[in-house]
Structure formats: C-alpha cells, structure tokens
Design a protein around this motif. Structure first.
Motif, short mmCIF file in Angstrom:
data_model
loop_
_atom_site.label_atom_id
_atom_site.label_comp_id
_atom_site.label_asym_id
_atom_site.label_seq_id
_atom_site.Cartn_x
_atom_site.Cartn_y
_atom_site.Cartn_z
N ASN A 92 31.69 3.41 26.16
CA ASN A 92 32.91 2.74 26.60
C ASN A 92 34.05 3.04 25.64
O ASN A 92 33.98 2.69 24.45
CB ASN A 92 32.70 1.23 26.69
CG ASN A 92 31.78 0.85 27.83
OD1 ASN A 92 31.57 1.62 28.77
ND2 ASN A 92 31.23 -0.35 27.77
N SER A 118 34.58 5.76 35.60
CA SER A 118 33.23 5.75 35.06
C SER A 118 32.52 7.05 35.43
O SER A 118 32.30 7.32 36.61
CB SER A 118 32.45 4.55 35.60
OG SER A 118 31.10 4.58 35.19
N THR A 120 33.18 5.83 29.98
CA THR A 120 33.97 4.95 30.83
C THR A 120 35.35 4.81 30.19
O THR A 120 35.46 4.38 29.03
CB THR A 120 33.32 3.58 30.99
OG1 THR A 120 32.05 3.73 31.62
CG2 THR A 120 34.18 2.66 31.84
N THR A 179 38.00 0.93 40.61
CA THR A 179 37.02 1.66 39.80
C THR A 179 36.68 2.97 40.49
O THR A 179 36.27 2.99 41.67
CB THR A 179 35.74 0.83 39.61
OG1 THR A 179 36.06 -0.37 38.90
CG2 THR A 179 34.70 1.61 38.82
N THR A 233 34.14 6.17 40.39
CA THR A 233 32.82 6.52 39.89
C THR A 233 32.57 8.00 40.10
O THR A 233 32.70 8.52 41.23
CB THR A 233 31.72 5.71 40.60
OG1 THR A 233 31.99 4.31 40.44
CG2 THR A 233 30.36 6.03 40.03
#
Length: 986
Positions: free
Chosen positions: A368, A420, A426, A479, A481
């Motif tokens: 992260n 992410s 991330t 978000t 991905t």
C-alpha cells in the motif's frame, strides 16, 4: 420465544435444582489445622486469618499445641494468611469451602530471611477435582505479570497467544471484570489474569478454551502506589530487512508512562486509580513493486495505459529512500475504581475508564503506497458497577451493569480513485473513505450462587445491547482493479476488450508478442467499482440475551460432576431458542492411605454459539441497493482510467451489488468435547494433557450470486469446520522460579474462515472444504519469572508457531464474478512448490488438477521476549504483617458467578488489602519504598519473523516475502526492540 416457553424453561430449572436447594439449610463449615515450622515443630500464638472475597475476615490464633479452629464458615472462596513474628507469612489462595464441610488446612511456615521476598503464586501446585481448578488453566498475577508487555496493544496480542488457538474461525474472547468488549485496562490496574479456567462452564457463551478473564485491583487499607517511565529509541533496535541495503530510516522512538495509586477513602470505602500515556513515533515500511515513467527513483506510479513499454516500465522494488513512512500514534487511558462496604454483607464496586487513541498514516505499508493511508481517532468511556450481596451464609447474589460509549473517526489522506494491481501495489486514495461512528453498549448481568454440602449451584442471566450510528462514504472515490500476466490478445475471457491491432499481428505493449505485460501498463482494468451515496448515515442495533443454570455436584470427595444449560437469543437473525447444554466431570484417582489424588481425569461437552456481529449487520443496511448503491463495470476497456472515471460505462450497463441477509441465516455454533488428565509432578509442578474435538455447524460465510442486473451478495450460515486439538499445559512454581505454558497440536478443516469469506462456488461448498486458515499445526507459549540474587529478576515470554495455512489465487476473475478468489491449477500432477510460479497455471489446459484451498504454509515464527530488572529498597523495612497482604483477595466473589471483582481490602483497616505487585515492576525488597531499573527485549534473538509471502500467481513477486509478521512477533519498524524502564513503588 413466547412467554409461555420461557416460563417452562424457568420451571425446569426450579424443579431440576429443587432437591439440592432444599438441602441448603446446613450448618456452617469448620476449618481447622496445625501451624508448624519447617522442622514440623508446632507454633503457638500464630495469627490465622481467613478472608472472603468480600465481607468480614475471620481471625483466630493457634493454641499451645499449634492447632487452630474456625467455626461457622459460610460457603465460598477464601484466602488464608498465617503470620508470626520471625517467620515468613504463609498464604494460601483459592480455598474453596462448602456448607457443612470439615476442612483441614495445615500451615508450614518458613523462617523469615533478612531480606524477605514474598512472591505469592495465584495458582497452587496441587491438582484438584474442583471445576474451576483445572490444571489446563493459567492464572497470572504479581511478579508473573512482568513476563507480559506493559503496552495495551501488545498485551492483548500476548493474552490471545496465551489462551491458545481457540476452536473455529472466531477465536476466543477477553473479559474485563466479567464484562465483554471494550479496551484492556492499564496494566498497572490489573490484579489477576485467568486463562482457560473451567472451560465448560454454562456461565459463559464463548468457548472456554480461548477465554481470557482480566480482573482489576480493588482499593487498599493503606496508601500504595507505583509510577513507571519507559522508553525506546531506534538506536537500541535492529532494522527492518525490507528497508533495503541503504537501511534508510528516519529516527523513531516510544515513550510510555503508567502507574497507579490506591488507598482508603474512609473506613467504609477504598479506591485505586491506574492510568497510562503512550507516545509513539513509528514508521510503516512500504515495499511494493511498481510502474514508473523513468527510473526506480520515482515514487509515484505513472498513469495506466501508456503507449510503449519504455514509457512505463516495471520495477521490482520501491525506492529505498522512501520506504519508511512516518506513523505517529498517541494513546491515553485512566481507570479509577472505588469499593464501598455498604454493610457486612453488601459490597459495591464502581469502575470508570476513559480511553483515547489517535493514529496518523494508518493503512500504509507492504504494497500500500503512502497516498492510500488514512488517519484515525477513537475515544471510549466505560462505567462498570457491581453490587455483591450475601443474602445468607449459603446464598450470594451479584448484579453488574456496564455502560460504554465509543466515538471514532477516519479520514483518508487522498480522495483520488483507488488503483489496485493484484500482488504488486495499491495507489491512489483509500477506498475506506471518510467515516464517523458513535456506538453505545449496555450490559446487565445478575448471578446467584447457593452452596450446600455437596452442591454449588449458580444461575443467572445477561442482556447485552449495542447500537451504532455509522456515517461512511466508503467506495465513493471508485476502485480500479488490475491484474498482471494478462495478454489481452489471447486471454480466454470473452469479455476482454482487445486492442484493435490484435488481429493485424502488430507488436504493441499489449499483444501476444509481449505476453506477461500487466493490464495496468496496458490501461485495461479488470473492473471498476464505485459507490453512490444516497444516505450517508445508517443506524443499527444488535441485542442478545442469555440465561443459565449449573450445578457443581460432588457426590464423593474425589468426584465432581458439573451440569448446566444456557438459553440464548439474538435479534436480527433467526436465533430465538439457542439451547446450549454443558456437562463436565473431574475424577481424582484414589491413592492408598487416604492421600489426596495426584491424578485427576477430566472430560466435558458443550455447545457454544457465536453471535452475528453489529458490523456485518450495518453492512447490510448500507449496501441494500437504496442507501448506498455500488456499481461495477467488468472489463471496461482502455477509455476507463483513474483520470476519466466518467468514461467507464453508463449506469444502464453497470452491475449493481447489494449485500443482505440470506434466507434462513441463523446463529452459528460449535460442539466441543474434551477428555484428558491433570497430573501432580512433585510438590511444585503440575501437567495437563487434553484432547479436544470440535465441530462447527451453520458457520458464517458470504455468497455472491450473479443475477440479471448485477451481484446479490448475502451473509449466510452454511459453513462447517472440524477440528482436532491436543493441548499440553505445564506449570512449575518453585521458591524463586515460576514457569507456565502450553503446547498445542491443531488440525482443522473448514469451508469458511469467517463471515466475509466468499467461496469460489455457490453451489458446491465441498470445493472450498480443506485446511482451515485459522489453525496452526503447532503452537507453543512459555512464560514466567525468576527471582535472582541481589534484587535482580528476569521474566521470559516465548512464543513459537508453525506456519499458517494460506491460499493461492490467480489474481484474475475469469468468470466475471467481481471477486478475485479463483485458485490456480498444478502444472504437473497434484503438487507444486508454493514459492515457484512455474509449478502452477492460471488456466486449466487439458486435465490439470486444481490447487486445494489453503494449500501452502506460511513461515514458522519464533520470538523470545525478556524483561530483566533490579530492585533497590530504601526507607523503613516493611514487617511480615505488611507483606502478608500481598495478593490477597483473589477468588470468585464467594462463588457468585466468576466475577471476582470484589477482591479484598473493601474496608479500611481490614486484613484483606492488596499490597505489592503494583505496576509492572512490583517486586518486594523488604523496604517501604522501592526503585526499580529494568529493560525489556522483544525478540531478543533477532529472529526475522516473515509474514505470509505473496500468494497471487499473476504477481511477478509470487512466493516472495514482502512484510514482517504482525504482533506479537514483531512491530512494523524493527525486528528486535529494546525498551528501558524505571519505576518507583511505595
């Protein structure tokens, strides 16, 4: 459940226990014995004091022949103290007296040394057939507490380790003065810790193996206190191995102040106040891979979807100079307690605790990046009231009430969309968003106990309710991905939007000639999810009630049979009539000559229910498709980027995700049975060996159903687990040395790891049935204290565990479920090396065998913590009588249901006060004042405790260690830490 049904249950208890209640009109007990010196010569004129957990002590003196007799003793649990000038005080705790009993208690007194050290152990070395004297339990107080950390967060981890691996995915529970939930009190306020005591008691809803009970100190009849100052600095510590060769790390430190003061208020009341304040300037270690525009010196990933490979290259490591990110924290708490003697038969205890905790840059570390962090702050106010009444010499009633108010906030460091990349990094803002929570917890308990000649009956009930108002915009920033190892020109997923030049055979960063290029680098997210907030705040309440009754029946002196029943209910889910029977026995194998048994056989069976949590219920209120609507776009194409989320698809093409309660969801439960033996080993040691089998039914899990307009996710109770455990406990309590610990062999299979677990198949749960992620095959803990010459002492605490099973995933979503939990396949046969990606395949070609769930084992971890200290005494010397009060007041409030809050010293001037053992360095020097210098090393031997390696097959770092294991094995900053300590006691 209807009122008539409840009435039937109450009548059942009354009828079942009426024969033994009728026998409760027995005369008081007699306690007698002989006081002698080490050579067995009798000692006349010694003062013998028998102190109940609350109420007036009974005092007598030994006669010319050394004998003493105390008559009319009410049933309950007592501490016995014998004092005589020239002799060290004799103390025996946990003396259980039943109505009408004729009990012999002899006292052998040691000659008083010039520098007397009184180290009263709260757990005797004698095995017993009493239900709450199982040798598999651990009781820690006094100097033994030094083996544990003073830091409340680390102490919580250590207590969880000491309790051992509780059966099932939900683990054990920590009680504070008989109440559930809340923060641990300051260690300076802790009188005693009991672990795994009476595991099949019907009083408790949770599993007994894994239960931790913490009891705070009562007030004392004289003023006593302690203050301790501790600190650590990076110059004393070793570094984190993931900092790189440059070992670039800004300075960090810890300062910690804690202490307590206790004394009389008047002749009817006493008080104690404990508190602590902690300031930590720590670091989180960032260790991702990344895509950077020019060189590995950059710290911000380049935007996804660049035109050529050279514009956005993959670098396997993050710049060393930027890996340590500041993580400041503060924590304060204060916990005053007042004990009132409202009469000879009524004790009132009021305890308050205030807690505040603030942390910056949370959520940063490992993969992260710093922008994905957030700041948090939490406060908690707790009021606990306990009233104990001796209704008769054989009947005691205790009423408890708890009020708890919590307030917490969470603020993200960035509101950018979250990006992410599976197994790599991330970036962007935190998907958790801004949150505010206010909750109120109320708990009411009432317990009664009745002692007869051969029975000890307990019954009562508890009501808990917690409501929470939660404001959250989690997911509103969106978000993205991405996965790795994708070739959009040849990927088998038909919904992948391929570049237009795939068919032309033109080599680009995203065609088949460059297989292995990340979908992030190609600008092709696997999915984009965003939450629209229609109602920011939701309110929910969870309430549960539990009634119980049980009886300790002793038909013979060497046999105790305990039988009981709980009736529980909870709102929100189908849980109106949860019956939980409990049964256990303890049989002492007879010895010749009327000697006490040295071997006790034990066994038990019980059903234990788990409550559906308020946090999960609030999730269903938030994500119901009306209050907050989560839209998901699968494979949205290269036009969908964090810079242009509006191009990610129209609302009509999005898939809506809702989260609700599945039809028929009910309370989960565990059926556990155990058999084993307790063995006396000489005069100072015991050992316990137990085999446990547990089966969990209706365990919580989540399922994801694909429907026409999106995904219908539900909490359900269709999980199951089976677990076999072998527990070996040992305890040795010598004159200068105390050791306690256990070893656990644990084998478990399950198809769930908790309520948030999504199986890969919604129709065949057997696909995900296999090794359980919550079971360590081997787990061992050893702790204790060692009194060394010249005022030195050492307190070791050792934890060792085998690797935790962990799951392998492909990092892709081939079936467009929106959940990236698909497991890979073995390339060759039915096995593979967990740290070698070439042994596995993301797609099933031919007849490849799928990898079972939790196939791999994490690293073995070991830590050796050691506290060493030196006590300096000054001022007038404390007499034997003063020292004799150390550690008194343990026990169980005369058996009133395990509360044990009352302790001793409720009346100023009485013999039951608590002296010594205050604070983390409460050693005795024989003087009125003591000053202690010490140091504590965490992970003394500097064994690197690696965390679980990267388990995403699509990541180029598959099988690599990227972080350290969490507490109690290490902190995020250093492998070995050393703190210096100084304390003053009076």
């Amino acid at each position: 459940m209807s009122f008539r049904a409840v009435l039937k249950v109450v009548l059942f208890f009354l009828i079942a226990f009426s024969p033994v209640v009728a026998r409760s009109q027995q005369v008081g007990a007699i306690v007698h014995g002989t006081v002698a010196d080490p050579e067995s010569a009798v000692i006349p004129g010694a003062t013998v004091t028998l102190t109940p957990a609350s109420g007036k002590a009974l005092v007598t003196q030994s006669q010319s022949d050394g004998t003493y007799t105390l008559r009319g003793i009410a049933a309950g649990t007592y501490s016995m103290t014998v004092t005589m000038q020239g002799f060290a005080s004799f103390v025996k705790l946990g003396v259980k007296v039943t109505a009408g009993q004729n009990l012999t208690l002899d006292a052998k007194m040691a000659i008083e040394e010039e520098k007397q050290e009184v180290n009263v152990n709260s757990q005797g070395a004698q095995v017993s057939v009493d239900s709450d004297s199982n040798a598999s339990s651990t009781v820690i107080k006094g100097k033994d507490l030094d083996a544990l950390s003073d830091d409340p967060d680390e102490l919580s981890s250590e207590l969880t380790a000491l309790a051992g691996p509780a059966a099932g995915p939900n683990g054990g529970q920590i009680y504070v003065d008989g109440f559930t939930g809340g923060q641990l009190p300051p260690k300076s306020s802790i009188r005693e810790i009991r672990i795994n005591q009476n595991p099949f008691s019907a009083q408790y809803d949770k599993l007994g193996y894994g239960r931790v009970e913490v009891f705070t100190k009562p007030g004392t009849d004289k003023f006593h206190g302690n203050i301790s100052v501790q600190g650590g600095d990076n110059v004393f510590n070793t570094s984190n191995p993931f900092l790189g060769a440059s070992n670039t790390q800004p300075p960090y430190y810890t300062t910690f102040i804690l202490g307590s003061v206790s004394g009389p208020i008047n002749r009817f009341a006493s008080f104690t106040v404990g508190g602590s304040h902690r300031t930590i300037q720590d670091n989180n270690i960032v260790n991702p891979s990344g895509f950077y525009a020019a060189s590995a010196d950059a710290t911000t990933p380049c935007p996804p979807g660049v035109a050529t490979i050279s514009s956005c290259s993959y670098f396997s490591s993050y710049p060393e100079a930027a890996r340590a990110v500041s993580h400041p924290q503060t924590r304060s708490d204060v916990a005053p307690r007042v004990d009132f003697a409202l009469g000879e038969k009524n004790t009132l205890t009021v305890r308050y605790q205030y807690y505040v905790n603030g942390q910056n840059n949370n959520g940063i570390g490992n993969t992260n990046l710093p922008t994905a962090g957030y700041n948090t702050e939490a406060t908690e106010n707790t009021v606990q009231i306990s009233d104990t009444q001796i209704l008769s010499p054989r009947v005691i009633n205790e009423t408890r009430f708890e009020y708890q108010r919590d307030y917490s906030t969470q603020d993200p460091l960035s509101t950018d969309p979250t990006a992410s990349v599976q197994g790599i990094f991330t970036s962007g803002g935190s998907s958790l968003g801004t949150q505010q929570s206010t909750s109120t917890h109320l708990e009411f308990q009432n317990y009664s106990s009745i002692a007869t000649t051969k029975n000890f009956i307990r019954f009562g009930g508890r009501v808990r309710t917690t409501d929470e108002s939660l404001s959250s915009n989690a997911g509103s920033n969106g978000t993205f991905t991405y996965s790795f190892l994708l070739d959009p020109c040849t990927d088998p997923n038909p919904s992948i939007k391929r570049p237009s030049n795939c068919a032309k055979g033109v080599t680009t960063p995203c065609d088949s000639a460059n297989a292995g290029i990340s979908s992030y680098q190609c600008g092709l997210p696997g999915q984009y999810a965003v939450t629209a907030i229609n109602k920011l705040t939701v309110d929910g309440r969870v309430t549960d009630v539990g009634l119980y009754a049980e009886d300790d029946w002793k038909p013979k002196g060497n046999l105790t049979i305990t039988y009981g029943l709980r009736l529980e209910a909870q709102n929100v889910i189908s849980s109106a009539h949860d019956f939980a029977p409990r049964l256990s026995f303890a049989y002492g194998i007879p010895r010749g000559g009327g000697k006490s048994p040295t071997t006790v056989l034990r066994g038990g069976f019980g059903i234990f229910y788990d409550r559906f949590t308020l946090a999960n219920y609030l999730t269903t209120l938030q994500e119901n498709g009306f209050n907050q609507i989560t839209s998901t776009v699968l494979n949205p194409g290269s036009v969908c980027t964090p810079d242009s989320p509006s191009s990610c698809g129209s609302p009509t093409s999005n898939k809506i995700t809702t989260y609700g309660l599945g039809d028929g969801i009910r309370s989960s439960y565990t059926m556990q049975e155990a058999v084993g033996f307790d063995q006396q080993l000489g005069r100072a040691a015991t050992m316990s060996v137990n085999y446990l089998y547990a089966r969990g039914d209706h365990q919580y899990l989540s399922r994801n159903f694909i429907v026409a307009n999106g995904f219908d996710q539900q909490f359900q109770s269709g999980g199951v687990y089976k677990e076999n455990q072998l527990l070996i406990n040992g305890s040795a309590r010598l004159k200068k040395l105390t050791l306690f610990g256990f070893y656990s062999l644990n084998l478990a299979d399950a198809n769930t790891s908790g309520a948030s677990f999504f199986p890969t198949s919604n129709t065949d749960t057997k696909v995900d049935y296999g090794r359980a992620s919550f079971a360590h095959a081997s787990f061992a803990v050893v702790g204790g204290s060692w009194q060394l010459p010249y005022g030195f002492s050492a307190s070791p605490f050792v934890i060792a565990q085998s690797g935790t099973p962990y799951n392998l995933t492909t990092g892709q979503d081939p079936f467009n479920t929106s959940i990236y939990n698909q497991r890979p396949f073995f390339e060759n046969g039915d096995s593979g090396r967990c740290r070698l990606a070439s042994d596995f395949s993301s797609t099933q070609t031919g007849s490849l065998t799928p990898v079972p769930i939790n196939y791999c084992d994490g690293p073995t971890n070991f830590t050796f913590n050691l506290r060493a200290s030196r006590v300096f005494g000054f001022g007038e010397r404390a007499g034997a009588a003063a020292n004799s009060t150390q550690g008194s007041g343990s026990g169980r409030n005369n058996g009133s249901g395990g509360g044990g809050q009352g302790g001793g010293g409720l009346r100023a001037g009485g013999p039951g006060g608590v002296r010594g053992g205050f604070g983390p360095q409460g050693a005795s020097s024989g003087h009125k004042y003591t000053f202690t210098l010490g140091a504590q090393a965490f992970n003394l031997f500097n064994v690197v405790p690696f965390g679980t390696p990267t388990s995403v097959l699509s990541s180029p770092r598959f099988g690599q260690y990227t972080t350290l294991a969490a507490g109690p094995f290490s902190s995020a900053t250093a492998v070995r830490r050393i703190t210096l300590q100084a304390s003053f006691n009076f």
